[in-house]
Design an enzyme around this catalytic site. Structure first.
Site, PDB file in Angstrom:
ATOM      1  CG  ASP A  41      -1.315   7.616   0.812  1.00  0.00           C
ATOM      2  OD1 ASP A  41      -0.494   8.523   0.654  1.00  0.00           O
ATOM      3  OD2 ASP A  41      -2.207   7.349  -0.012  1.00  0.00           O
TER       4      ASP A  41
ATOM      5  CG  ASP B 155      -1.694   1.245   1.416  1.00  0.00           C
ATOM      6  OD1 ASP B 155      -2.387   1.628   0.459  1.00  0.00           O
ATOM      7  OD2 ASP B 155      -1.598   1.854   2.492  1.00  0.00           O
TER       8      ASP B 155
END
Length: 223
Positions: free
Chosen positions: A11, A9
């Protein structure tokens, strides 16, 4: 089955992008002649996206009068300010180097739209190193649906069972499990104070990027 790929992922997992979000939110408050809010108030809701950050920054509920104008202002400002202060989390640079030395493929699957994700990856000189970048623009359903991870695995030619997906949100882990990937939850990301990554059902939970070294070593030796 041995590991062949690692997907992150963006952020709160691969990158600490909160400083840019915080700068945008505080800049908006200044533009509206309001005092700054506590930075942590914004950081705590980064995983909720633009709506959550605008709501926290201005104390206004989605759907309320004026909310949509603030959300659009946020997105416009962020487009111009999405790669100023963002950087890899402490230890992530070393981890990526380890992954590349082990001849593993790595990439990114993020709910961040491609118009923001691509400039950030380019600015941080990660675009040419990453084998794949999958965003909501590329699939019918975003995380927690498995679509992003299935597409990423397809693009890099690796099966989900040979892939580790690393994330800092319950949606990441649910997406990884649904896709058939191995999963790692991180506690250093943008975790809401009332949430607990150890309750998400991930295969492993780590407190620092370099703790993933041991996870990778075990996975590379598995068969």
């Amino acid at each position: 089955m041995a590991l062949r790929a690692v997907l992150f992922d963006m952020d709160g997992t691969l990158l600490d992008t909160a400083p840019d979000f915080i700068a945008v939110c505080q800049g908006m408050r200044a533009a509206h002649r309001l005092e700054p809010v506590d930075d942590q108030l914004i950081r705590d809701v980064v995983s909720g996206g633009a709506r959550a950050m605008v709501a926290a920054t201005f104390g206004i509920a989605p759907g309320a009068e004026g909310f949509e104008a603030l959300r659009l202002e946020f997105l416009e400002r962020y487009q111009q300010h999405c790669a100023i202060y963002s950087k890899p989390f402490d230890g992530m640079t070393e981890l990526l180097a380890d992954i590349e030395r082990a001849r593993l493929v790595w990439g990114v699957a993020t709910n961040k739209p491609v118009c923001f994700a691509e400039p950030i990856m380019q600015q941080l000189e990660l675009a040419d190193r990453s084998a794949v970048l999958v965003c909501p623009d590329h699939v019918e359903r975003s995380k927690p649906a498995p679509d992003m991870l299935l597409l990423a695995c397809q693009k890099i030619g690796v099966s989900p069972a040979e892939t580790l997906f690393v994330g800092d949100d319950r949606r990441d882990i649910e997406s990884g499990i649904a896709a058939g990937c191995r999963t790692a939850a991180v506690t250093y990301g943008y975790i809401h104070p009332e949430d607990n990554p150890r309750h998400w059902g991930a295969d492993v939970v780590v407190d620092h990027p370099l703790e993933l070294r041991a996870v990778l070593e075990r996975a590379l030796c598995s068969c």
